[in-house]
Scaffold this active site. Sequence first.
Site, short mmCIF file in Angstrom:
data_model
loop_
_atom_site.label_atom_id
_atom_site.label_comp_id
_atom_site.label_asym_id
_atom_site.label_seq_id
_atom_site.Cartn_x
_atom_site.Cartn_y
_atom_site.Cartn_z
N LYS A 54 0.85 -1.20 0.00
CA LYS A 54 0.00 0.00 0.00
C LYS A 54 0.88 1.25 0.00
O LYS A 54 2.10 1.15 0.22
CB LYS A 54 -0.90 -0.02 1.23
CG LYS A 54 -0.15 -0.07 2.55
CD LYS A 54 -1.02 -0.55 3.69
CE LYS A 54 -0.25 -0.50 5.00
NZ LYS A 54 -0.91 -1.25 6.07
N TYR A 282 17.36 29.28 6.13
CA TYR A 282 16.22 29.92 6.78
C TYR A 282 16.41 30.01 8.28
O TYR A 282 16.97 29.09 8.89
CB TYR A 282 14.94 29.11 6.51
CG TYR A 282 14.36 29.31 5.14
CD1 TYR A 282 13.98 30.57 4.69
CD2 TYR A 282 14.17 28.23 4.30
CE1 TYR A 282 13.42 30.74 3.43
CE2 TYR A 282 13.61 28.39 3.03
CZ TYR A 282 13.24 29.65 2.61
OH TYR A 282 12.69 29.81 1.37
C1 LIG Z 1 -0.05 -2.19 6.63
C2 LIG Z 1 -0.62 -3.50 7.01
C3 LIG Z 1 0.20 -4.64 7.06
C4 LIG Z 1 1.70 -4.57 6.94
O1 LIG Z 1 2.22 -3.99 8.09
P1 LIG Z 1 3.80 -3.83 8.35
O2 LIG Z 1 3.88 -3.39 9.73
O3 LIG Z 1 4.30 -2.83 7.37
O4 LIG Z 1 4.41 -5.16 8.12
C5 LIG Z 1 -0.42 -5.86 7.28
N1 LIG Z 1 -1.76 -5.96 7.46
C6 LIG Z 1 -2.57 -4.87 7.44
C7 LIG Z 1 -4.02 -5.04 7.65
C8 LIG Z 1 -2.03 -3.61 7.23
O5 LIG Z 1 -2.82 -2.53 7.22
#
Ligand SMILES: *Cc1c(COP(=O)(O)O)cnc(C)c1O
Length: 410
Positions: A54, A282
Site C-alpha cells: 500500500k 532559513y
Molecule cells: C499495513 C498492514 C500490514 C503490513 O504492516 P507492516 O507493519 O508494514 O508489516 C499488514 N496488514 C494490514 C491489515 C495492514 O494494514
Amino acid sequence: MSTPVTTPVLPAAPAAPPPAWIEIDLDALAENHARLTGLMRAHNPAAEVAGVIKADGYGLGADIVGPALARAGAPALFVAHLSEGAALRRALRADPDPARHALPVYILNGMAEGERADFLAFDLRPVLNGPDDLDRWTRAGQAQGGPLPAALHIDTGMSRLGFDEAGFKALATDPARLGGVDIRITMSHLACADDPAHPLNRRQLDRFRAVAAAVGRGRLSLANSSGLFLGPDFHFDLGRPGVALYGVNPVPGRPNPMVPVVRLKARVLQVRTIDSFESVGYGAAARARPGMRVATLAIGYADGWPWSAAGKGEVVIASHRAPILGRVSMDLVTVDVSTLPEQLIHGGAVAELIGDHRDVDALAKDAGTIGYEILTRLGRRYARQPMASGQTQVYPIGVPTPQTEVDPAP
Ligand SMILES: *Cc1c(COP(=O)(O)O)cnc(C)c1O
C-alpha cells in the site's frame, strides 16, 4: 488565411539524469522476502509470505516492488485503495510471465458503494471489513453467477477495520451469511506487534484462534512484519509483512534482521565558501565560520526529507562524510563540506542521504518519527531506480563538460 500552427511534439521526459533519485535494491527485496519465508517455514513448511505494498509500495513505487515480490514468490499482494489495486493490476499484466498476470490483489480498505464494476474490471478482491462489504460482495457474486473471492477481516483488538465483536458473533452464530462469498483468507491485524512484551499480543492471538475455529476459511493470516517475530504461534498460514520487506527494522531495539533495500541520492547544485555572512539557510539557524565550505543539495522537505531532522546527521559524498547544516528548505538541503577534498565537491557530485551510513530507522529517529513515515513520504519528484545488489552506479556522476553537450544543427 492564417498560417497553420504546428506544435512540436514534446519528449516524454527530460533526457538528462535526475537531480535526486531512490535506488531500490531488488535482490535485497527478494532476500528479505526469502528470510521471512524461511522464518515461517521453519515451523510450517506450507506457510507463505504475501507482500503489503500500500501507499505506492511504501513510497518505493508499487509498479517496481509489486512485480518484484511476485517474482520472489509472494502468493498475493495487498494495497489499501481501489486505485492502487487498479494500477498494480496494470503493472502485473505487463510482466513477461503470464502466470503472474492474475496474481491475487486484495484491497485492505474494503469495497465502497459504486466500486463493484471496477473491482471486477481490474480483477481485485476486497478485504471484507464488515456486514456492508459482505452484502455488496455477495450481491456482486449473485450478479456474476457465483461467489467471488475475498478476504474476511475480523477485528481482534485494533478497533479500526474489520468485523467488530457484534459482527463477528453474528457470523459465528450464522455462518451461512458467508455462503455467497468465496473466502480465501481469514485475517486479523495486530496492534502492538513491535512491542513483544505487550499483553494485547497474546489477547489478540487467543481471539484470533477463536475466530479461526468459528468462521475460519481459506488461509489464516495474523502477522504483519513485527508479528512474524513474535514466534511461530503468531504465524498461521500467510504472513502479511510490509515494512520489513523494505529493510526497516521489524524488531525495534534489537539488531535489524533484514537487509537494506533503499538508497537515497541527490546531486550537489552549488558549492560556496563562506566569507562575510555568518549564517546558513532559513531562520539563520546554522552558524557558519569564515572559510567554511557549504554544498547545496537538490533535495528538500517537498521530497519528504524531514524538516524536523534539521541540522542532524550526515550525508556521504565520494566516501566522505559531510554534516547536514541548518534548516531544510522546500527543495534544498545544505551540508558542511569544509573537510572534504575540494576537487571532489562540485556541482553534479552525488550525495548519499540514506544508505549504509544512515538507514531509514536512524533518519526516522532523528526526525522524531517512524521508518514507515520516512518511506511513505518519499516524494513524487525522484526517479525510482530498480537495481541489483552489486550494481553501484545508475547515473553518470560528475559535471558534464561543455564538449559533451552537442548542439543540434540549426
Ligand atoms: C499495513 C498492514 C500490514 C503490513 O504492516 P507492516 O507493519 O508494514 O508489516 C499488514 N496488514 C494490514 C491489515 C495492514 O494494514
